[in-house]
Write an enzyme that holds these catalytic residues in place. Structure first.
Site, PDB file in Angstrom:
ATOM      1  N   SER A 250       0.822  -1.220   0.000  1.00 49.32           N
ATOM      2  CA  SER A 250       0.000   0.000   0.000  1.00 49.32           C
ATOM      3  C   SER A 250       0.852   1.265   0.000  1.00 49.32           C
ATOM      4  CB  SER A 250      -0.952  -0.006   1.198  1.00 49.32           C
ATOM      5  OG  SER A 250      -0.218  -0.147   2.400  1.00 49.32           O
TER       6      SER A 250
ATOM      7  N   LYS B  34       1.301  -5.489   4.990  1.00 51.68           N
ATOM      8  CA  LYS B  34       1.687  -6.285   6.159  1.00 51.68           C
ATOM      9  C   LYS B  34       1.760  -5.497   7.463  1.00 51.68           C
ATOM     10  CE  LYS B  34       6.714  -6.224   5.479  1.00 51.68           C
ATOM     11  NZ  LYS B  34       7.876  -7.055   5.163  1.00 51.68           N
TER      12      LYS B  34
ATOM     13  N   TYR C 290       8.070   7.842   3.975  1.00 53.44           N
ATOM     14  CA  TYR C 290       9.260   8.530   4.495  1.00 53.44           C
ATOM     15  C   TYR C 290      10.004   9.349   3.439  1.00 53.44           C
ATOM     16  CZ  TYR C 290       8.214   5.627   8.442  1.00 53.44           C
ATOM     17  OH  TYR C 290       7.545   5.048   9.498  1.00 53.44           O
TER      18      TYR C 290
ATOM     19  N   GLN D 151      11.416  12.131   1.320  1.00 55.78           N
ATOM     20  CA  GLN D 151      11.622  13.519   1.752  1.00 55.78           C
ATOM     21  C   GLN D 151      11.717  14.471   0.570  1.00 55.78           C
ATOM     22  OE1 GLN D 151      15.000  13.751   4.405  1.00 55.78           O
ATOM     23  NE2 GLN D 151      14.008  12.556   5.993  1.00 55.78           N
ATOM     24  N   GLY D 152      12.769  14.273  -0.251  1.00 55.82           N
ATOM     25  CA  GLY D 152      13.136  15.234  -1.295  1.00 55.82           C
ATOM     26  C   GLY D 152      12.005  15.606  -2.218  1.00 55.82           C
TER      27      GLY D 152
ATOM     28  N   GLU E   6      18.579  18.216  -6.314  1.00 59.37           N
ATOM     29  CA  GLU E   6      19.281  17.146  -5.589  1.00 59.37           C
ATOM     30  C   GLU E   6      20.461  16.678  -6.429  1.00 59.37           C
ATOM     31  OE1 GLU E   6      16.700  14.197  -3.547  1.00 59.37           O
ATOM     32  OE2 GLU E   6      15.081  15.361  -4.403  1.00 59.37           O
TER      33      GLU E   6
ATOM     34  N   HIS F 214      22.451   5.795   0.444  1.00 57.01           N
ATOM     35  CA  HIS F 214      22.259   7.242   0.551  1.00 57.01           C
ATOM     36  C   HIS F 214      23.425   7.803   1.353  1.00 57.01           C
ATOM     37  CE1 HIS F 214      20.538  11.153   1.221  1.00 57.01           C
ATOM     38  NE2 HIS F 214      19.536  10.847   0.425  1.00 57.01           N
TER      39      HIS F 214
ATOM     40  N   ARG G 188      24.554  10.249  -6.163  1.00 55.70           N
ATOM     41  CA  ARG G 188      24.615   9.612  -4.861  1.00 55.70           C
ATOM     42  C   ARG G 188      25.690   8.538  -4.718  1.00 55.70           C
ATOM     43  NH1 ARG G 188      18.504   8.474  -3.550  1.00 55.70           N
ATOM     44  NH2 ARG G 188      18.376  10.726  -3.319  1.00 55.70           N
TER      45      ARG G 188
ATOM     46  N   HIS H  46      19.707   2.295   0.980  1.00 55.46           N
ATOM     47  CA  HIS H  46      18.574   3.196   0.757  1.00 55.46           C
ATOM     48  C   HIS H  46      17.579   2.676  -0.278  1.00 55.46           C
ATOM     49  CE1 HIS H  46      16.484   7.015   0.602  1.00 55.46           C
ATOM     50  NE2 HIS H  46      16.718   7.140  -0.693  1.00 55.46           N
TER      51      HIS H  46
ATOM     52  N   ARG I  42      20.188   5.015  -9.208  1.00 48.92           N
ATOM     53  CA  ARG I  42      19.004   5.846  -9.470  1.00 48.92           C
ATOM     54  C   ARG I  42      19.303   7.323  -9.247  1.00 48.92           C
ATOM     55  NH1 ARG I  42      14.971   7.851  -5.878  1.00 48.92           N
ATOM     56  NH2 ARG I  42      15.876   6.624  -4.187  1.00 48.92           N
TER      57      ARG I  42
END
Ligand code: FAD
Ligand code: SIN
Length: 485
Positions: free
Chosen positions: A11, A36, A46, A48-49, A116, A241, A288, A349, A384
């Site tokens: 989800s 789950k 979570y 952020q960017g 970024e 990260h 990164r 990450h 990525r």
């Protein structure tokens, strides 16, 4: 047993986006979402960017975003996928906003664009520094408005159901018929029979002890697909990260967004030296993989545990406005970013590889689709580009929806045997499983980290074989449960 037209496992942004679209299009068909933990718990929550999208066509262009993605991917991206995803970005973002997701605006009332690592332009749409929380909120709200979507929280998908389970069609094309699911409240395992199954189960961060990911990110979907004999690829491309908050005690998982470096923060070693310009001309805004490798190299050179992110020269009022969550989290750790440097360390990450899919999200197993972080589309190559993940999930969820709009399935007259746990018992020594997990996480950290060697990888394989045998033995004799590890 439950029967449904569409079974969605997960989800987060991938699972919810597909579910909303298909449920809106076919109000008479049913969507069951298995998840789950609590329904909102996911990597998505979570983020952020933000979401990387080309909007300001005066300075930016699809061509530049494509080029940045290809460079970050180190020559291993599928160029046609990169082009498709990036060009679809603006439309998919608009749709997300129509569902109620709010993004920050600049003083002219246009979407505020952040920057970024690896991006040559400002193009990251965000909601403060809690973009994922806002996206998850909006998607869940929309999903709850649709009566043909059922969300089952605290339900754990254990295995996909394929020809292997449905004996009389053993020799046909490898096909998925749904999944076996553990109801974590009752401990009961039941069958979900589905015309079409979507794996949207997220990443594998917790395979490493030190990760930015929440505890749900244990790679279940990739493992289920692997066991069912789906094609899996590029699993070596785990992204680290560069800047997770370092904590002396325990394994911190709180992320200090790359957007903070996009805002102008510097990386320093404990002597105060700003080292990134020595490694890459883009300095703190290199992609990164390069920043993480550079930190790793500095740590080894100096023999230290962490580096620092220096924000003391920045406009603190503007910082607090853009990054309130990070600012407050640092304060909780007695770090006042106006005066103190933030201690940071790289952490696992994101999984760039995963279940191989084509542009319509089809896996190598018939009637099985994958979307989001568990899938391997070819967009990311070896690394990525920041904020391309939410984008990828939105675009592929749409493509999978389009495919389902044209192609209908119907498998519901099959007989599927119940989950068979004959001969298994409730494990008495839970500590053995805990121990295997801790061993795995330590091994991945020590031998399969940011910089790897053949010697370390060979050692890792030997140890992994041992852990594998022990887990297999435990699995064969244990009733499946979900006691906390
Ligand atoms: P998830 O959002 O992880 O959802 C997976 C779902 O599957 C969860 O609901 C989970 O409970 C469920 N699940 C897993 N296994 C099972 C099972 N066995 N049975 C039932 N349910 C199961 N990307 C960006 O593009 N921009 C960002 O700014 C950004 N910031 C990030 C910050 C952090 C701290 C993290 C961790 C990631 C960030 N990412 C970002 C990456 C991005 O958030 C994720 O890649 C993306 O949200 C993945 O979405 P998903 O729907 O594929 O998976
Ligand atoms: C971040 O905000 O640094 C994370 C962005 C991402 O993972 O794409």
């Amino acid at each position: 047993m439950i029967t449904t037209n569409y079974l969605v496992i997960g989800s987060g942004v991938a699972g919810l986006t597909f579910s909303i679209k298909i449920a809106e299009k076919f109000p008479n068909k049913t969507v069951v979402i298995i998840t789950k933990s609590d329904e909102e718990e996911s990597n998505t929550k979570y983020a952020q960017g933000g979401v990387a999208v080309v909007l300001d066509t005066e300075t930016d262009s699809f061509k530049k975003h494509i080029q940045d993605t290809l460079i970050a991917g180190d020559g291993l991206c599928d160029e046609s996928v990169v082009e498709m995803v990036i060009k679809e970005g603006p439309k998919r973002l608009e749709e997300l906003m129509l569902w109620g997701a709010n993004f920050d605006l600049d003083s002219n009332g246009h979407l505020d664009l952040g920057k970024e690592g690896g991006h040559s332009e400002y193009r990251v749409v965000h909601h403060k520094d809690i973009t994922g929380f806002e996206i998850e909120r909006a998607l869940l709200k929309r999903a709850h408005q649709l009566s043909n979507i059922t969300i089952l929280p605290n339900h754990f998908a254990i295995d996909l159901i394929t020809n292997h389970h449905v004996k009389h069609i053993e020799d046909e094309v490898l096909t998925c018929f749904g999944a076996y699911v553990l109801d974590q409240n009752s401990g009961h395992i039941f069958t979900v029979k589905a015309d079409s199954t979507l794996l949207a189960s997220g990443g594998i961060g917790c395979v490493y002890g030190h990760t930015t990911n929440p505890v749900i990110a244990t790679g279940d979907g990739v493992a289920m697909a692997y066991r069912a004999k789906a094609k899996i690829k590029d699993m070596e491309f785990v992204q680290f990260h560069p800047t997770a908050l370092y904590e002396e005690k325990g394994e911190s998982s709180f992320l200090i967004s790359e957007a903070v470096r996009g805002f102008g923060a510097y990386l320093r070693n404990k002597k105060g030296v700003r080292f990134m310009p020595d490694y890459d001309e883009r300095a703190e805004l290199a992609s990164r993989d390069i920043v993480s490798q550079s930190i790793d190299s500095e740590l080894k050179k100096i023999g230290d545990t962490h580096m620092f992110l220096d924000c003391t020269h920045l406009d603190i009022k503007a910082f607090k406005n853009h990054f309130p969550n990070i600012y407050n989290k640092c304060l909780e750790h007695h770090i006042d970013i106006e005066k103190d440097w933030i201690p940071v360390v790289p952490a696992s990450h994101y999984l760039c590889g995963g279940i191989v899919v084509d542009k319509e999200g089809k896996t190598s197993i018939s009637n099985l689709f994958a979307c989001g972080e568990c899938s391997r589309t070819g967009l990311h190559g070896a690394n990525r580009l920041a904020s391309n993940s939410l984008l990828e999930a939105l675009v592929y969820a749409h493509n999978i929806f389009k495919y389902h709009s044209k192609n209908q399935y119907s498998l519901l007259d099959l007989t599927i045997p119940d989950w068979n746990d004959e001969g298994t018992v409730i494990p008495q020594e839970h500590v053995l499983i805990q121990h295997n997990l801790k061993q795995l996480q330590a091994l991945m950290r020590d031998y399969v980290g940011i910089v790897r060697s053949n010697k370390r990888l060979k050692k890792a394989i030997r140890h992994l074989d041992l852990i594998y045998d022990e887990v297999e033995d435990l699995y064969k004799e244990s009733k499946i449960n979900n006691l906390p590890l």
